[in-house]
Write a protein that holds these residues in place. Structure first.
Motif, mmCIF file in Angstrom:
data_model
loop_
_atom_site.group_PDB
_atom_site.id
_atom_site.type_symbol
_atom_site.label_atom_id
_atom_site.label_comp_id
_atom_site.label_asym_id
_atom_site.label_seq_id
_atom_site.Cartn_x
_atom_site.Cartn_y
_atom_site.Cartn_z
ATOM 1 N N ARG A 180 12.352 6.804 0.727
ATOM 2 C CA ARG A 180 12.482 7.414 2.604
ATOM 3 C C ARG A 180 10.980 7.763 3.195
ATOM 4 N NH1 ARG A 180 12.857 13.405 -0.465
ATOM 5 N NH2 ARG A 180 14.936 13.214 -1.700
ATOM 6 N N VAL A 181 9.921 7.081 2.381
ATOM 7 C CA VAL A 181 9.169 6.746 2.985
ATOM 8 C C VAL A 181 9.044 5.366 3.569
ATOM 9 C CG1 VAL A 181 6.261 6.025 2.524
ATOM 10 C CG2 VAL A 181 7.294 8.163 2.009
ATOM 11 N N LEU A 182 9.590 4.280 2.509
ATOM 12 C CA LEU A 182 9.786 3.544 2.679
ATOM 13 C C LEU A 182 10.534 2.866 3.933
ATOM 14 C CD1 LEU A 182 9.352 1.085 -1.020
ATOM 15 C CD2 LEU A 182 8.045 0.397 1.264
ATOM 16 N N GLY A 183 11.524 3.534 3.852
ATOM 17 C CA GLY A 183 13.186 3.723 5.029
ATOM 18 C C GLY A 183 12.313 3.700 6.638
ATOM 19 N N PHE A 184 11.629 5.510 6.286
ATOM 20 C CA PHE A 184 10.943 5.623 7.666
ATOM 21 C C PHE A 184 9.905 5.013 8.154
ATOM 22 C CE2 PHE A 184 7.553 7.768 9.317
ATOM 23 C CZ PHE A 184 7.963 7.925 11.064
ATOM 24 N N PHE A 185 8.679 3.742 7.086
ATOM 25 C CA PHE A 185 8.273 2.257 7.387
ATOM 26 C C PHE A 185 9.034 1.587 7.930
ATOM 27 C CE2 PHE A 185 6.447 -1.833 5.891
ATOM 28 C CZ PHE A 185 5.505 -1.287 6.348
ATOM 29 N N ALA A 186 10.182 1.591 7.544
ATOM 30 C CA ALA A 186 10.920 0.279 8.153
ATOM 31 C C ALA A 186 11.690 0.481 9.872
ATOM 32 C CB ALA A 186 11.881 -0.657 7.007
ATOM 33 N N MET A 187 12.357 1.389 9.399
ATOM 34 C CA MET A 187 12.547 2.233 11.419
ATOM 35 C C MET A 187 11.274 2.287 11.725
ATOM 36 S SD MET A 187 13.438 6.218 12.440
ATOM 37 C CE MET A 187 11.903 6.347 11.985
ATOM 38 N N ILE A 247 0.849 -1.174 0.078
ATOM 39 C CA ILE A 247 0.336 -0.507 -0.104
ATOM 40 C C ILE A 247 0.894 0.674 0.286
ATOM 41 C CG2 ILE A 247 -1.532 1.295 1.313
ATOM 42 C CD1 ILE A 247 -2.727 -1.454 2.024
ATOM 43 N N ILE A 248 1.834 1.558 1.174
ATOM 44 C CA ILE A 248 2.982 2.150 1.105
ATOM 45 C C ILE A 248 3.310 2.516 -0.216
ATOM 46 C CG2 ILE A 248 4.832 3.017 1.887
ATOM 47 C CD1 ILE A 248 4.300 2.173 4.420
ATOM 48 N N GLN A 249 3.713 1.490 -0.882
ATOM 49 C CA GLN A 249 4.547 1.823 -2.796
ATOM 50 C C GLN A 249 3.481 2.149 -3.599
ATOM 51 O OE1 GLN A 249 7.253 -1.256 -3.555
ATOM 52 N NE2 GLN A 249 7.586 -1.819 -1.578
ATOM 53 N N THR A 250 2.470 1.580 -2.788
ATOM 54 C CA THR A 250 1.387 2.275 -4.229
ATOM 55 C C THR A 250 0.989 3.309 -4.552
ATOM 56 O OG1 THR A 250 0.085 -0.341 -4.494
ATOM 57 C CG2 THR A 250 -1.032 1.707 -5.304
ATOM 58 N N VAL A 251 0.748 4.302 -2.939
ATOM 59 C CA VAL A 251 0.151 5.722 -2.996
ATOM 60 C C VAL A 251 1.329 6.785 -2.678
ATOM 61 C CG1 VAL A 251 -1.970 4.671 -1.490
ATOM 62 C CG2 VAL A 251 -0.360 5.367 -0.397
ATOM 63 N N SER A 252 2.498 6.745 -2.559
ATOM 64 C CA SER A 252 3.309 6.920 -2.157
ATOM 65 C C SER A 252 4.364 7.486 -4.166
ATOM 66 C CB SER A 252 4.766 6.831 -1.517
ATOM 67 O OG SER A 252 5.449 5.160 -2.276
ATOM 68 N N SER A 253 4.742 8.457 -4.280
ATOM 69 C CA SER A 253 4.555 9.047 -5.549
ATOM 70 C C SER A 253 6.820 8.280 -5.343
ATOM 71 C CB SER A 253 4.816 10.838 -5.440
ATOM 72 O OG SER A 253 6.585 11.038 -5.278
ATOM 73 N N PRO A 254 6.866 8.532 -6.688
ATOM 74 C CA PRO A 254 8.443 7.515 -7.137
ATOM 75 C C PRO A 254 9.578 8.692 -6.417
ATOM 76 C CG PRO A 254 6.954 7.351 -9.181
ATOM 77 C CD PRO A 254 5.624 8.540 -8.093
ATOM 78 N N GLN A 255 9.222 9.727 -6.295
ATOM 79 C CA GLN A 255 10.203 10.416 -5.921
ATOM 80 C C GLN A 255 10.707 10.282 -4.049
ATOM 81 O OE1 GLN A 255 7.753 12.010 -7.436
ATOM 82 N NE2 GLN A 255 8.340 13.190 -8.839
ATOM 83 N N ILE A 256 9.694 9.833 -3.411
ATOM 84 C CA ILE A 256 9.806 9.916 -2.525
ATOM 85 C C ILE A 256 9.419 8.292 -1.734
ATOM 86 C CG2 ILE A 256 9.767 12.443 -1.345
ATOM 87 C CD1 ILE A 256 6.542 11.608 -0.722
ATOM 88 N N ARG A 257 9.400 7.948 -2.482
ATOM 89 C CA ARG A 257 9.296 6.317 -2.285
ATOM 90 C C ARG A 257 10.631 5.295 -1.716
ATOM 91 N NH1 ARG A 257 7.213 3.816 -7.190
ATOM 92 N NH2 ARG A 257 5.759 4.719 -6.428
#
Length: 114
Positions: free
Chosen positions: A43-50, A31-41
């Protein structure tokens, strides 16, 4: 599960809880990869993992400390109740549709088209 005395019932319930936990992680990731824009994907996944994996040791320390003050069975019961409360709170988000991505990707060059 906190007050179950049958070992076999506890094993079955542990399997169901483990399956649910391992199912939620890839679903959230998708879901996070689907709704996040490619420019910040990234960073968003890194924050999710953290946020998910990085807070596990802190939560384990907290739960261990609380379990020393009260029994481990009561702590597990408390965790289950908190989980149900959080699930009830977030169930409202499941009723609303996921917004479509606001970005487009050119299929040939894999470049962003805005």
């Amino acid at each position: 599960m906190s007050f179950v005395r049958s070992e076999y019932l506890y094993l079955v319930m542990s399997f169901i809880c483990g399956f649910g936990t391992m199912s939620v992680m890839p679903i959230c990731n998708t879901i996070i990869q689907t709704v996040s824009s490619p420019q910040i994907r990234g960073r968003v996944l890194g924050f999710f993992a953290m946020a998910t994996l990085g807070t596990l040791p802190l939560g384990s320390l907290l739960i261990g400390w609380i379990a020393e003050m009260i029994s481990a069975e009561h702590v597990q019961l408390l965790q289950g109740m908190i989980c149900l409360i959080v699930a009830g709170f977030f169930s409202g988000f499941l009723r609303s549709p996921i917004p479509p991505p606001t970005h487009e990707v050119d299929k040939e060059d894999h470049l962003l088209v805005n």
